[in-house]
Design a protein around this motif. Structure first.
Motif, PDB file in Angstrom:
ATOM      1  N   SER A  36    -100.233  82.868 -98.414  1.00 36.44           N
ATOM      2  CA  SER A  36    -100.639  81.613 -99.044  1.00 36.44           C
ATOM      3  C   SER A  36    -102.141  81.417 -98.945  1.00 36.44           C
ATOM      4  O   SER A  36    -102.791  81.982 -98.066  1.00 36.44           O
ATOM      5  N   ASP A  37    -102.682  80.635 -99.879  1.00 39.14           N
ATOM      6  CA  ASP A  37    -104.112  80.302 -99.804  1.00 39.14           C
ATOM      7  C   ASP A  37    -104.288  78.811-100.036  1.00 39.14           C
ATOM      8  O   ASP A  37    -103.366  78.126-100.465  1.00 39.14           O
ATOM      9  N   ASN A  38    -105.470  78.297 -99.697  1.00 40.40           N
ATOM     10  CA  ASN A  38    -105.731  76.873 -99.931  1.00 40.40           C
ATOM     11  C   ASN A  38    -106.632  76.688-101.144  1.00 40.40           C
ATOM     12  O   ASN A  38    -107.516  75.858-101.170  1.00 40.40           O
ATOM     13  N   GLY A  71    -104.410  76.425-106.667  1.00 37.93           N
ATOM     14  CA  GLY A  71    -103.053  76.597-107.193  1.00 37.93           C
ATOM     15  C   GLY A  71    -103.084  77.128-108.613  1.00 37.93           C
ATOM     16  O   GLY A  71    -104.151  77.340-109.187  1.00 37.93           O
ATOM     17  N   ILE A  72    -101.893  77.353-109.160  1.00 31.39           N
ATOM     18  CA  ILE A  72    -101.790  77.890-110.523  1.00 31.39           C
ATOM     19  C   ILE A  72    -101.213  76.785-111.410  1.00 31.39           C
ATOM     20  O   ILE A  72    -100.187  76.200-111.072  1.00 31.39           O
ATOM     21  N   PRO A  73    -101.882  76.478-112.528  1.00 36.20           N
ATOM     22  CA  PRO A  73    -101.390  75.387-113.372  1.00 36.20           C
ATOM     23  C   PRO A  73     -99.921  75.614-113.783  1.00 36.20           C
ATOM     24  O   PRO A  73     -99.527  76.760-114.055  1.00 36.20           O
ATOM     25  N   PHE A  78    -101.490  92.053-118.552  1.00 33.88           N
ATOM     26  CA  PHE A  78    -102.710  91.665-119.271  1.00 33.88           C
ATOM     27  C   PHE A  78    -102.966  90.163-119.309  1.00 33.88           C
ATOM     28  O   PHE A  78    -103.873  89.719-119.988  1.00 33.88           O
ATOM     29  N   PHE A  79    -102.171  89.353-118.581  1.00 31.33           N
ATOM     30  CA  PHE A  79    -102.518  87.937-118.519  1.00 31.33           C
ATOM     31  C   PHE A  79    -103.593  87.742-117.445  1.00 31.33           C
ATOM     32  O   PHE A  79    -103.389  88.035-116.277  1.00 31.33           O
ATOM     33  N   THR A  80    -104.746  87.278-117.884  1.00 35.72           N
ATOM     34  CA  THR A  80    -105.804  87.009-116.917  1.00 35.72           C
ATOM     35  C   THR A  80    -106.588  85.792-117.354  1.00 35.72           C
ATOM     36  O   THR A  80    -106.697  85.508-118.549  1.00 35.72           O
ATOM     37  N   GLU A  81    -107.098  85.053-116.395  1.00 30.04           N
ATOM     38  CA  GLU A  81    -107.957  83.922-116.734  1.00 30.04           C
ATOM     39  C   GLU A  81    -109.386  84.218-116.313  1.00 30.04           C
ATOM     40  O   GLU A  81    -110.229  83.337-116.285  1.00 30.04           O
ATOM     41  N   LYS A  82    -109.606  85.494-115.972  1.00 35.76           N
ATOM     42  CA  LYS A  82    -110.939  85.859-115.500  1.00 35.76           C
ATOM     43  C   LYS A  82    -111.786  86.420-116.634  1.00 35.76           C
ATOM     44  O   LYS A  82    -111.252  86.918-117.618  1.00 35.76           O
ATOM     45  N   ALA A  83    -113.095  86.382-116.434  1.00 40.66           N
ATOM     46  CA  ALA A  83    -114.003  86.925-117.437  1.00 40.66           C
ATOM     47  C   ALA A  83    -113.714  88.415-117.628  1.00 40.66           C
ATOM     48  O   ALA A  83    -113.159  89.062-116.735  1.00 40.66           O
ATOM     49  N   LYS A 134    -114.082  91.063-115.021  1.00 39.08           N
ATOM     50  CA  LYS A 134    -113.546  90.734-113.691  1.00 39.08           C
ATOM     51  C   LYS A 134    -112.046  90.952-113.564  1.00 39.08           C
ATOM     52  O   LYS A 134    -111.556  91.386-112.525  1.00 39.08           O
ATOM     53  N   GLY A 135    -111.313  90.633-114.627  1.00 43.56           N
ATOM     54  CA  GLY A 135    -109.854  90.725-114.501  1.00 43.56           C
ATOM     55  C   GLY A 135    -109.265  91.753-115.446  1.00 43.56           C
ATOM     56  O   GLY A 135    -109.776  91.964-116.538  1.00 43.56           O
ATOM     57  N   THR A 136    -108.169  92.387-115.002  1.00 47.41           N
ATOM     58  CA  THR A 136    -107.448  93.288-115.900  1.00 47.41           C
ATOM     59  C   THR A 136    -106.128  92.641-116.317  1.00 47.41           C
ATOM     60  O   THR A 136    -105.491  93.072-117.264  1.00 47.41           O
ATOM     61  N   GLY A 137    -105.709  91.625-115.559  1.00 49.30           N
ATOM     62  CA  GLY A 137    -104.411  91.009-115.821  1.00 49.30           C
ATOM     63  C   GLY A 137    -103.264  91.922-115.435  1.00 49.30           C
ATOM     64  O   GLY A 137    -102.128  91.726-115.859  1.00 49.30           O
ATOM     65  N   LEU A 138    -103.569  92.939-114.626  1.00 49.34           N
ATOM     66  CA  LEU A 138    -102.514  93.875-114.238  1.00 49.34           C
ATOM     67  C   LEU A 138    -102.093  93.712-112.781  1.00 49.34           C
ATOM     68  O   LEU A 138    -101.056  94.233-112.360  1.00 49.34           O
ATOM     69  N   GLY A 139    -102.903  92.994-112.007  1.00 50.07           N
ATOM     70  CA  GLY A 139    -102.656  92.913-110.562  1.00 50.07           C
ATOM     71  C   GLY A 139    -101.248  92.457-110.207  1.00 50.07           C
ATOM     72  O   GLY A 139    -100.523  93.145-109.485  1.00 50.07           O
ATOM     73  N   LEU A 140    -100.843  91.314-110.761  1.00 50.46           N
ATOM     74  CA  LEU A 140     -99.526  90.774-110.390  1.00 50.46           C
ATOM     75  C   LEU A 140     -98.398  91.553-111.061  1.00 50.46           C
ATOM     76  O   LEU A 140     -97.324  91.732-110.488  1.00 50.46           O
ATOM     77  N   PHE A 141     -98.656  92.045-112.260  1.00 51.06           N
ATOM     78  CA  PHE A 141     -97.652  92.852-112.962  1.00 51.06           C
ATOM     79  C   PHE A 141     -97.327  94.098-112.129  1.00 51.06           C
ATOM     80  O   PHE A 141     -96.171  94.449-111.902  1.00 51.06           O
ATOM     81  N   ASN A 167    -106.993  89.787-103.075  1.00 50.36           N
ATOM     82  CA  ASN A 167    -108.067  89.776-104.063  1.00 50.36           C
ATOM     83  C   ASN A 167    -107.994  88.539-104.948  1.00 50.36           C
ATOM     84  O   ASN A 167    -108.986  87.864-105.175  1.00 50.36           O
ATOM     85  N   ASN A 168    -106.792  88.266-105.469  1.00 47.70           N
ATOM     86  CA  ASN A 168    -106.620  87.097-106.328  1.00 47.70           C
ATOM     87  C   ASN A 168    -106.987  85.823-105.578  1.00 47.70           C
ATOM     88  O   ASN A 168    -107.637  84.937-106.125  1.00 47.70           O
ATOM     89  N   SER A 169    -106.576  85.729-104.318  1.00 44.72           N
ATOM     90  CA  SER A 169    -106.887  84.518-103.557  1.00 44.72           C
ATOM     91  C   SER A 169    -108.389  84.392-103.349  1.00 44.72           C
ATOM     92  O   SER A 169    -108.952  83.328-103.582  1.00 44.72           O
TER      93      SER A 169
HETATM   94  N1  LIG Z   1    -103.775  82.881-105.615  1.00 46.34           N
HETATM   95  C1  LIG Z   1    -104.019  82.488-106.873  1.00 46.34           C
HETATM   96  N2  LIG Z   1    -104.532  81.243-107.134  1.00 46.34           N
HETATM   97  C2  LIG Z   1    -104.783  80.841-108.398  1.00 46.34           C
HETATM   98  N3  LIG Z   1    -104.554  81.615-109.498  1.00 46.34           N
HETATM   99  C3  LIG Z   1    -104.043  82.840-109.314  1.00 46.34           C
HETATM  100  C4  LIG Z   1    -103.750  83.350-107.995  1.00 46.34           C
HETATM  101  N4  LIG Z   1    -103.242  84.594-108.140  1.00 46.34           N
HETATM  102  C5  LIG Z   1    -103.223  84.853-109.463  1.00 46.34           C
HETATM  103  N5  LIG Z   1    -103.702  83.812-110.184  1.00 46.34           N
HETATM  104  C6  LIG Z   1    -103.789  83.727-111.654  1.00 46.34           C
HETATM  105  O1  LIG Z   1    -103.020  84.753-112.221  1.00 46.34           O
HETATM  106  C7  LIG Z   1    -103.806  85.545-113.127  1.00 46.34           C
HETATM  107  C8  LIG Z   1    -103.288  86.962-113.153  1.00 46.34           C
HETATM  108  O2  LIG Z   1    -103.555  87.656-111.934  1.00 46.34           O
HETATM  109  P1  LIG Z   1    -103.554  89.233-111.926  1.00 46.34           P
HETATM  110  O3  LIG Z   1    -102.308  89.728-112.558  1.00 46.34           O
HETATM  111  O4  LIG Z   1    -103.844  89.701-110.549  1.00 46.34           O
HETATM  112  O5  LIG Z   1    -104.735  89.636-112.909  1.00 46.34           O
HETATM  113  P2  LIG Z   1    -106.310  89.427-112.720  1.00 46.34           P
HETATM  114  O6  LIG Z   1    -106.572  89.193-111.261  1.00 46.34           O
HETATM  115  O7  LIG Z   1    -106.901  90.697-113.208  1.00 46.34           O
HETATM  116  O8  LIG Z   1    -106.658  88.239-113.572  1.00 46.34           O
HETATM  117  C9  LIG Z   1    -105.228  85.379-112.622  1.00 46.34           C
HETATM  118  O9  LIG Z   1    -106.188  85.589-113.652  1.00 46.34           O
HETATM  119  C10 LIG Z   1    -105.235  83.937-112.142  1.00 46.34           C
HETATM  120  O10 LIG Z   1    -105.433  83.058-113.225  1.00 46.34           O
END
Ligand SMILES: Nc1ncnc2c1ncn2[C@@H]1O[C@H](COP(=O)(O)OP(=O)(O)O)[C@@H](O)[C@H]1O
Ligand SMILES: [Mg+2]
Length: 370
Positions: free
Chosen positions: A305-307, A310-312, A323-328, A331-338, A276-278
């Motif tokens: 991996s994706d093309n 990348g992540i800054p 709760f860290f998210t860069e999405k509107a 769109k994002g909960t910031g919980l996916g990776l946690f 989903n994130n990719s």
């Molecule tokens: N494959 C990726 N490429 C670029 N940024 C990513 C990728 N996966 C995660 N991120 C960054 O990590 C943040 C946190 O992801 P996640 O915990 O899944 O929360 P969310 O998807 O709800 O924002 C995303 O908002 C995005 O900025």
């Protein structure tokens, strides 16, 4: 009638019956007491009834107190039990050694009953607070996992509606044509269209079953599962979305024989979250996600991996934070990776961002084989 309050249990371990007697008399009023006169008996009793606190003598014939503590600390079920050494060895080195092994306190013999009482009470209170906090964290995390699943379903709802609509159109279309066939008396065609209707309905059924499965709260249940089935399950959830974004999925090394020992629903959620994130950063129709897998002697490993962009660098340390998210907002909960990290840690595993540059990102995790 009010319920009987829970009485906490102290296990006293000493090879000298007089010590057991005095300690028992000191603590009996406030706690349930059990005792063991040797290290091996103590370990058996810990296995049997998991005491709330252990008073442990060091010098005993056979397995000594140090060894008892070492074994307790090795067991994930018992490592949290507070252990207080009670020993005639009053050297500072002994005390330091005992505390370094993981004892919460060290009382020297001859002991003063009032001191033993006070220290036991302090550590019991600490343990109670720790247990309560742990159970709060446990409950809260379960709720978070559940809300993340629902949020994912929310994000996917357009895709889900579409998934249901397709076979539904197919069912309705075939039913309409049957009506024409009836007028024309075309029995062969009617039969074929009836088969199509059943197929369409089964597809809808399978889809709703999967959605129901995905949104359900469940306990952990580990089983041996082919990794490919887990990935297929995640891809099936995301099928329409991947199609819509024009994202291509490539897999390598995900052979049918590669089985992993895990909770397949939770690990499928790990794949859904990562893919989903990719897809969210692969928007220009040239996105590729590569899933590679293989195994070593003790683990299966997976890289995804994706093309994308990348992540800054300055965000790399924060992406796994809740709760860290860069999405509107919507769109994002910031919980996916946690939650992804939490699920893997419940499997005794970790996930790492193993590459992130202008050519894309790569996440790597491992899974137990048995
Ligand atoms: N494959 C990726 N490429 C670029 N940024 C990513 C990728 N996966 C995660 N991120 C960054 O990590 C943040 C946190 O992801 P996640 O915990 O899944 O929360 P969310 O998807 O709800 O924002 C995303 O908002 C995005 O900025
Ligand atoms: Mg996400």
């Amino acid at each position: 009638m009010s319920p009987t309050p829970y009485r906490m249990n102290v296990l006293i371990v000493d090879d000298m019956p007089t010590n057991i007697k005095i300690l028992g008399e000191t603590l009996r009023k406030e706690y349930d007491i059990s005792f063991a006169r040797s290290g091996s008996k103590a370990l058996e009793m810990v296995d049997d009834h998991c005491p709330d606190l252990i008073l442990l003598d060091i010098m005993m014939p056979g397995i000594d107190g140090y060894e008892v503590l070492r074994r307790i600390k090795k067991s994930p079920d018992h490592a949290h039990i507070p252990v207080i050494f009670i020993s005639a060895r009053d050297d500072e080195k002994d005390e330091t050694f005992g505390l370094e092994l993981g004892a919460v306190d060290y009382i020297t013999k001859p002991f003063r009953p009032a001191v033993v009482k006070a220290r036991v009470r302090t550590h019991m209170e600490l343990k109670m607070h720790r247990d309560r906090l742990n159970s709060l964290v446990h409950d809260r995390t379960r709720q978070l996992i559940h809300s993340d699943r629902l949020a994912t379903l929310g994000t996917l709802s357009a895709a889900i509606a579409h998934e249901v609509k397709n076979p539904l159109h197919y069912v309705v279309g075939n039913a309409e044509m049957i009506m024409d066939d009836i007028l024309g008396g075309n029995m062969v065609s009617i039969q074929q269209r009836a088969v199509n209707i059943v197929k369409g309905a089964q597809r809808i059924n399978a889809l709703t079953d999967r959605l129901k499965g995905y949104s359900k709260k469940r306990g952990k249940s580990n089983i041996e599962t082919p990794l490919r089935d887990i990935i297929d399950d995640a891809l099936e959830m995301l099928r329409y979305r991947l199609l819509k974004c024009g994202v291509e999925i490539r897999t390598a090394g995900v052979d049918k024989e590669l089985t992993v020992f895990c909770d397949p629903h939770q690990i499928s959620q790990v794949f859904v979250n990562l893919i989903n994130n990719s897809t969210e950063v692969l928007t220009d129709g040239t996105g590729v996600i590569v899933i590679r897998a293989g195994k070593t002697e003790e683990s299966a490993w997976v890289t995804l991996s994706d093309n994308g962009p990348g992540i800054p660098t300055d965000k790399i340390d924060t992406i796994f934070e809740p709760f860290f998210t860069e999405k509107a907002d919507d769109k994002g909960t910031g919980l996916g990776l946690f939650i992804t990290r939490h699920i893997l840690s419940r499997h005794g595993r970790e996930i790492h961002l193993t590459r992130s540059d202008a050519s894309g990102s790569e996440f790597t995790f491992t899974l137990p084989l048995k």
